[in-house]
Enzyme design. Sequence first.
Site, PDB file in Angstrom:
ATOM      1  N   LEU A 187       0.971  -1.571   0.349  1.00  0.00           N
ATOM      2  CA  LEU A 187      -0.058  -0.132   0.028  1.00  0.00           C
ATOM      3  C   LEU A 187       0.671   1.314  -0.045  1.00  0.00           C
ATOM      4  O   LEU A 187       1.738   1.675  -0.015  1.00  0.00           O
ATOM      5  CB  LEU A 187      -0.560   0.376   0.899  1.00  0.00           C
ATOM      6  CG  LEU A 187      -0.141   0.302   2.616  1.00  0.00           C
ATOM      7  CD1 LEU A 187      -1.538   0.703   3.541  1.00  0.00           C
ATOM      8  CD2 LEU A 187       0.617  -1.001   3.281  1.00  0.00           C
ATOM      9  N   CYS A 188       0.249   2.113  -0.677  1.00  0.00           N
ATOM     10  CA  CYS A 188       0.617   3.446  -0.466  1.00  0.00           C
ATOM     11  C   CYS A 188       1.855   3.496  -1.229  1.00  0.00           C
ATOM     12  O   CYS A 188       1.738   3.332  -2.314  1.00  0.00           O
ATOM     13  CB  CYS A 188       0.932   3.774   0.967  1.00  0.00           C
ATOM     14  SG  CYS A 188       1.148   5.840   1.459  1.00  0.00           S
ATOM     15  N   HIS A 189       3.084   3.766  -0.739  1.00  0.00           N
ATOM     16  CA  HIS A 189       4.175   4.144  -2.021  1.00  0.00           C
ATOM     17  C   HIS A 189       5.209   2.695  -1.533  1.00  0.00           C
ATOM     18  O   HIS A 189       5.812   2.247  -2.554  1.00  0.00           O
ATOM     19  CB  HIS A 189       5.152   4.888  -1.015  1.00  0.00           C
ATOM     20  CG  HIS A 189       5.250   6.561  -1.170  1.00  0.00           C
ATOM     21  ND1 HIS A 189       4.336   7.053  -0.445  1.00  0.00           N
ATOM     22  CD2 HIS A 189       5.370   7.118  -2.647  1.00  0.00           C
ATOM     23  CE1 HIS A 189       4.016   8.020  -0.617  1.00  0.00           C
ATOM     24  NE2 HIS A 189       4.682   8.279  -1.871  1.00  0.00           N
TER      25      HIS A 189
END
Length: 291
Positions: A187-189
């Site tokens: 998730l995210c980066h």
Amino acid sequence: MSNERDTSRTPTPDHAEHNAFFPSPYSLSQYTSAKTDFDGADYPTPYKGGKKVLMIGTDERYILMQNGSMFSTGNHPVEMLLPMYHLDKAGFEFDVATLSGNPVKLEMWAMPGEDEAVKSIYAKYLPKLKAPQKLADLLEQAVADDSPYAAVFVPGGHGVLAGIPHSREVKRLLNAFLAKDRYIITLCHGPACLLAPAVEEKPEDYPFKDYEICVFPDALDTGANLEIGYMPGPLPWLVGENLQKLGVKILNKGITGQVHRDRKLLTGDSPLASNNLGKLAAKTLLEAFAR
């Protein structure tokens, strides 16, 4: 009442490294909180089969930005620990690895100090976070047909950009997990890890081409994250842009907590997706393995 210290948009110096900076006080007031949106982890029939999840953390805190400054970052604790909490409660224990075998680096300024779920799972796995395995040392076991791992989990935080996307070990692991129908959770980066299979390969052979994912928007890294002083300068490269060049389809425009499953790849858009991704991952692995 807010004071000048709370409202400053100037990144805070990190004196442990030359020209290094933590996020500004204002950005932390906008992006962090004492509690998460955790609302329970009810898994009445947890998995008891012995398969584990391999979590790959970042062992590097500093990212060299385009302007020569260093961003003091690491893994985001909520993005790491809330999905871990759900999966652990569902019966899937974790092994922890980094590329070097050095400790996992966390953005402690984002730790939700009043969140009991996050604090409890952090305490449980702190010994493994401080003394992780070296990924290369467990790689043969991890990619084997009788691998002990049901899934690999790569949490976000800008620190993921430091080495994981360029790692041949991560490349081999992800390729093996795809070939052997195991799960990849990020998730995210963290989806920067999906760039590893492209290392030294032709773009047309990229295995995640046409996959749909959620990822932290480049527009925030080139806009708001600079404007509010979350980062001390522009990133050396952008995650979404590089994934799109390889044919990955990004579903989200902003950060709303959106999660998505495409085949065996589970992704989330930001720290706001941590709880949702944990639920999705736990449900998915239980359905796949608790038989």
